[in-house]
Design an enzyme around this catalytic site. Structure first.
Site, PDB file in Angstrom:
ATOM      1  N   TYR A 182       0.847  -1.207   0.000  1.00 52.64           N
ATOM      2  CA  TYR A 182       0.000   0.000   0.000  1.00 52.64           C
ATOM      3  C   TYR A 182       0.875   1.248   0.000  1.00 52.64           C
ATOM      4  O   TYR A 182       0.683   2.173  -0.797  1.00 52.64           O
ATOM      5  CB  TYR A 182      -0.914  -0.044   1.226  1.00 52.64           C
ATOM      6  CG  TYR A 182      -1.755   1.194   1.462  1.00 52.64           C
ATOM      7  CD1 TYR A 182      -2.870   1.457   0.679  1.00 52.64           C
ATOM      8  CD2 TYR A 182      -1.437   2.092   2.483  1.00 52.64           C
ATOM      9  CE1 TYR A 182      -3.657   2.585   0.910  1.00 52.64           C
ATOM     10  CE2 TYR A 182      -2.209   3.221   2.725  1.00 52.64           C
ATOM     11  CZ  TYR A 182      -3.314   3.459   1.938  1.00 52.64           C
ATOM     12  OH  TYR A 182      -4.076   4.578   2.175  1.00 52.64           O
ATOM     13  N   SER A 183       1.856   1.261   0.904  1.00 51.11           N
ATOM     14  CA  SER A 183       2.748   2.400   1.032  1.00 51.11           C
ATOM     15  C   SER A 183       3.489   2.664  -0.275  1.00 51.11           C
ATOM     16  O   SER A 183       3.606   3.810  -0.726  1.00 51.11           O
ATOM     17  CB  SER A 183       3.729   2.123   2.176  1.00 51.11           C
ATOM     18  OG  SER A 183       4.476   3.265   2.467  1.00 51.11           O
ATOM     19  N   THR A 219     -13.483   5.495   8.091  1.00 54.54           N
ATOM     20  CA  THR A 219     -14.311   4.721   7.154  1.00 54.54           C
ATOM     21  C   THR A 219     -14.364   3.276   7.654  1.00 54.54           C
ATOM     22  O   THR A 219     -13.447   2.817   8.320  1.00 54.54           O
ATOM     23  CB  THR A 219     -13.738   4.745   5.722  1.00 54.54           C
ATOM     24  OG1 THR A 219     -12.472   4.074   5.718  1.00 54.54           O
ATOM     25  CG2 THR A 219     -13.545   6.167   5.233  1.00 54.54           C
TER      26      THR A 219
END
Ligand code: NAP
Ligand code: NAG
Length: 291
Positions: A182-183, A219
């Protein structure tokens, strides 16, 4: 004295310019009648952005995979006052879909003022061992599709002097264990879109590029993903969505949004700005400006 004139003065002007450019006030009317795409709009921050834009009277075209989710969001957008609201469902793993989607959205609205890139694929949280598949998927969906979408939208954005808005993360500015794929995809966004912003400036392409650096936001997906892993308070998605839209409308280069207001101060990185300014003096760009 020569040093002062050559380097310090321009740097001072740069900083003052940056400071004063942030002084213009946001007005919701700025979005009225604007033609906006929001990706990853079936839930989370994307959905909240669609709702804010609708209240401001914008035209919206939304996308995500879940047709059912998008249908609900579009009906709510119309209730809230959107000038028009449509959706096109599909996956951003498919680059042909990404490209076709932008053209379709442009046809639905008769142009495009703002492209908000926000979707991400789910990435498992944990130490990286040999899950190359997750890295490739994160890069494809979170990064390559953003490039495809922005390339497809650029002709329309040039025409409207519009904006590209890239939703990134603190994880695209600093590193932590557990989120390597992700990073990597979020760092890639900074590398690519901050470079492209410089090219637009040189080539006098009046399309703004706003990179949004978000902290932990409340979220459903994020709360579930980091429960038991991250001990931090999440910031509200509604306000987060509004801050992104404000920054985009003001054509800011970067938007920082986090529970802690230290983040923007600590991550804005004056060293990088100064290095970028100084190294820009060493380039000869003439022959790239011909076409
Ligand atoms: N929440 C946080 O703490 C946080 C922190 C920093 C940065 N951000 C950034 O904020 C943005 C939004 O995050 P969020 O928390 O609002 O996420 P979210 O609630 O999980 O929403 C993700 C959206 O992307 C869509 N999506 C997922 N896979 C897709 C695919 N393969 N193709 C197309 N669309 C797909 C989802 O809809 P479907 O499942 O229907 O496709 C959904 O609409 C992301 O860029 C994220 O990196 C969030
Ligand atoms: C670029 O576009 C914005 C928004 O339309 C406009 O306000 C600004 O004056 C334009 N800048 C230039 C240099 O044309």
């Amino acid at each position: 004295m020569a040093f002062l004139k050559k380097y310090l003065l321009p740097i001072l002007v740069l900083f003052l310019g940056y400071y004063y450019s942030t002084i213009e006030e946001f007005r919701p009317e700025m979005l009225q009648g604007k033609k906006v795409i929001v990706t990853g709009a079936s839930k989370g921050i994307g959905r909240e952005m669609a709702y804010h834009l609708s209240q401001m009277g914008a035209h919206v075209v939304l996308t995500a995979r879940s047709e059912e989710g998008l249908q609900k969001v579009v009906s709510r957008c119309l209730e809230l006052g959107a000038a028009s609201a449509h959706y096109v469902a599909g996956t951003m793993e498919d680059m042909t879909f990404a490209e076709q989607f932008v053209l379709k959205a442009g046809k639905l609205m008769g142009g495009l003022d703002m492209l908000i890139l926000n979707h991400i694929t789910y990435t498992p949280v944990g130490f990286f061992r040999d899950d190359i598949h997750s890295v490739r998927k994160a890069l494809e969906v979170n990064f390559i599709s953003y490039v495809v979408l922005s390339a497809a939208a650029l002709p329309m954005l040039k025409q409207s002097s519009g904006s590209i808005v890239v939703v990134s993360s603190v994880a695209g500015k600093i590193t932590q264990p557990l989120f390597a794929p992700y990073s990597a995809s979020k760092f890639a966004l900074d590398g690519f879109f901050s470079s492209v912003r410089k090219e637009y400036a040189v080539a006098k392409v009046n399309v703004s590029v706003t990179l949004c650096v978000l902290g932990f936001i409340d979220t459903e997906t994020a709360i579930k993903a980091v429960s038991g892993v991250l001990n931090a308070e999440a910031a509200p998605k509604e306000e987060c969505a509004l801050e992104i839209i404000k920054g985009a409308a003001l054509r800011k280069e970067e938007v920082y949004y986090d529970k802690s207001s230290w983040v923007s101060l600590l991550l804005s990185n004056p060293g990088r700005r100064i290095m970028e300014y100084l190294s820009s003096k060493n380039y000869n760009l003439e022959r790239f400006l011909k076409d």
